[in-house]
Each structure stands twice: as C-alpha cells, then as structure tokens.
Motif scaffolding. Structure first.
Motif, short mmCIF file in Angstrom:
data_model
loop_
_atom_site.label_atom_id
_atom_site.label_comp_id
_atom_site.label_asym_id
_atom_site.label_seq_id
_atom_site.Cartn_x
_atom_site.Cartn_y
_atom_site.Cartn_z
N ILE A 108 -11.34 89.45 -72.16
CA ILE A 108 -10.95 88.22 -71.46
C ILE A 108 -10.24 88.57 -70.16
O ILE A 108 -10.41 87.91 -69.13
N LEU A 109 -9.44 89.62 -70.18
CA LEU A 109 -8.71 90.03 -68.99
C LEU A 109 -9.58 90.76 -67.98
O LEU A 109 -9.38 90.62 -66.77
N PHE A 110 -10.57 91.56 -68.45
CA PHE A 110 -11.23 92.49 -67.54
C PHE A 110 -12.75 92.49 -67.56
O PHE A 110 -13.35 93.20 -66.74
N SER A 111 -13.40 91.76 -68.45
CA SER A 111 -14.86 91.88 -68.55
C SER A 111 -15.56 91.43 -67.28
O SER A 111 -15.25 90.39 -66.70
N TYR A 112 -16.55 92.21 -66.87
CA TYR A 112 -17.35 91.87 -65.70
C TYR A 112 -18.27 90.68 -65.98
O TYR A 112 -18.76 90.05 -65.05
N GLY A 158 -5.05 98.96 -58.69
CA GLY A 158 -5.73 100.18 -59.10
C GLY A 158 -5.73 100.36 -60.61
O GLY A 158 -6.75 100.76 -61.20
N VAL A 159 -4.61 100.06 -61.24
CA VAL A 159 -4.53 100.16 -62.71
C VAL A 159 -5.49 99.16 -63.35
O VAL A 159 -6.18 99.47 -64.33
N VAL A 165 -12.88 99.53 -65.85
CA VAL A 165 -13.91 100.55 -66.04
C VAL A 165 -13.89 101.06 -67.47
O VAL A 165 -14.93 101.23 -68.12
N TRP A 166 -12.68 101.30 -67.99
CA TRP A 166 -12.55 101.82 -69.35
C TRP A 166 -13.08 100.82 -70.38
O TRP A 166 -13.88 101.17 -71.24
N LEU A 167 -12.66 99.55 -70.27
CA LEU A 167 -13.06 98.55 -71.25
C LEU A 167 -14.54 98.19 -71.17
O LEU A 167 -15.13 97.75 -72.14
N SER A 169 -16.86 100.43 -70.46
CA SER A 169 -17.51 101.74 -70.40
C SER A 169 -18.92 101.73 -70.94
O SER A 169 -19.75 102.53 -70.53
N ASP A 170 -19.23 100.81 -71.86
CA ASP A 170 -20.59 100.74 -72.38
C ASP A 170 -21.56 100.26 -71.31
O ASP A 170 -22.74 100.54 -71.35
N GLU A 171 -21.00 99.54 -70.30
CA GLU A 171 -21.84 99.02 -69.23
C GLU A 171 -21.85 99.95 -68.03
O GLU A 171 -22.82 100.00 -67.27
N THR A 172 -20.79 100.70 -67.83
CA THR A 172 -20.68 101.54 -66.64
C THR A 172 -20.88 103.02 -66.94
O THR A 172 -20.76 103.86 -66.06
N ASP A 173 -21.13 103.37 -68.21
CA ASP A 173 -21.40 104.75 -68.61
C ASP A 173 -20.23 105.66 -68.24
O ASP A 173 -20.42 106.75 -67.73
N SER A 174 -19.00 105.20 -68.54
CA SER A 174 -17.82 106.01 -68.27
C SER A 174 -17.25 106.52 -69.59
O SER A 174 -16.09 106.31 -69.90
N SER A 175 -18.08 107.18 -70.39
CA SER A 175 -17.69 107.59 -71.74
C SER A 175 -16.60 108.66 -71.73
O SER A 175 -16.00 108.93 -72.77
N GLU A 176 -16.35 109.27 -70.59
CA GLU A 176 -15.33 110.32 -70.55
C GLU A 176 -13.93 109.73 -70.67
O GLU A 176 -12.99 110.42 -71.02
#
Length: 206
Positions: A108-112, A158-159, A165-167, A169-176
């Motif tokens: 709710i806070l961050f989803s694209y 920035g935070v 990006v972290w939340l 990650s399934d959409e942006t492929d940031s699994s690291e």
C-alpha cells in the motif's frame, strides 16, 4: 446474538472485510468501486454505506490503517535512549521487519501497481511525516549550514525508493536485496545526513 456474534461484533467484522477487500483491490492495481468491493466481500451496498461514505473514504482509511503501525514503530525506535546512529539503525531495522511481517502494508505504501490519486496524496503526506522525524532527530545538534528540512526530504526520498525496489523485487528482478541489507543501506543514508549536519561550516579565509 447471531452466529455467536453481537451486533457490534458483526458490524466490526463487516467493516474489516471491506478494509481488507480495499487493500487487496488496490494492491492488485484495480479501481475501487462499491460494486466490486461488495462482490469481493459478499456484502450489499447498504453495509458499505453504513461504514463509509465513499470509496475515497475507504481508501484513505485503508491507507491510514496500514501506515499507523509503521509510523508508531519508527517513532518509538527514534525515541529510545541511545546514540543517534544506533537509534537510526534500530528504526530502519524495525521498519523493514514490520514490512516483512505485513507485506500488504508495504505494498500500500510502495507498490508500483497502485494508481489511485488519493493513495498518491497519502504517500506524499507520509513521506513528509518521515522527513519531519528525520529532520528533528538528525538535526538535533545542527552546526552545518545545510537546510535540515530539504536534506531530510532528499534522504527520505532515497530511502523510500530503496524500499520500493526491495518490496517490488519480483517485478524489478532485484533479488540481491534482502531485509537486513535494505535496513543497513537505509541507516547508512540517514546516518550520512546526520554526520553532515553535525559538521560545523567551514569559513574561507580572505
């Protein structure tokens, strides 16, 4: 009593069902409509309007419900009697752990996917709230000539992007990225701001 529940308990359950349905609908990137929410919950429009005057009011309540616990967690961490770097590290760790336990609140806070004007406005308000906390904490003993409010907004932005990006990650492929890494990066960013604000401005010699 009906079905083991009092009238007040049934009303509270219907309201919670509508809130849950609104959160799920928003996270799915779908538009909030009374008809759609009633279809999700099995409730009639009568029960919707007994609890909310409009879908905007429901969206605002859903957002506020999600963010309330997060805001309290961060505020309490900043209020603990520790050195500032430790406060910041604990606050970011608490924030990330809260989002991991309640991923729906995080989305709710961050989803694209959410394209709702009211949610966008509420996100801006939340960013301003966290920027004020950051400015008040990091700027407690300001010696720098840097504008505390503007610097806090920059860092919180920035935070916020990092958490997005972290939340997602399934959409942006940031699994690291994992929770502890995100918390550490966020704390580093805010501590860097605090360190800069605590530096006395240098004067140039004539």
């Amino acid at each position: 009593m009906y079905g083991g529940l009092s009238p007040a308990e049934r009303e509270a359950a219907r309201r919670q069902n509508l809130l849950d349905a609104a959160i799920d609908t928003l996270i799915a990137g779908e538009k909030l409509t009374v008809r759609g929410l009633c279809a999700r919950t099995g409730l009639t429009s009568r029960y919707f309007y007994e609890n909310f005057s409009s879908t905007d009011e429901l969206a605002e309540t859903a957002y506020d419900t999600c963010v309330a616990g997060i805001a309290e967690t961060v505020s309490l961490a900043f209020a603990t009697p520790h050195d500032l770097p430790v406060q910041i590290e604990r606050a970011m760790t608490a924030l990330v752990e809260t989002l991991e336990k309640d991923p729906r609140a995080g989305h709710i806070l961050f989803s694209y996917r959410i394209d709702n004007p009211l949610i966008s406005r509420k996100r801006q308000e939340s960013t301003a709230f966290f920027a004020r906390i950051t400015a008040a904490t990091a700027g407690a003993s300001v010696q720098s000539s840097v504008d505390v409010g503007h610097a806090a907004q920059f860092v919180v932005g920035g935070v916020t992007q990092l958490l997005s990006v972290w939340l997602n990650s399934d959409e942006t492929d940031s699994s690291e990225l994992d929770g502890p890494a995100v918390a550490g990066l966020a704390a580093t960013m805010i501590n860097a701001l605090a360190a800069q604000l605590s530096e006395a401005p240098t004067s140039s010699s004539s």
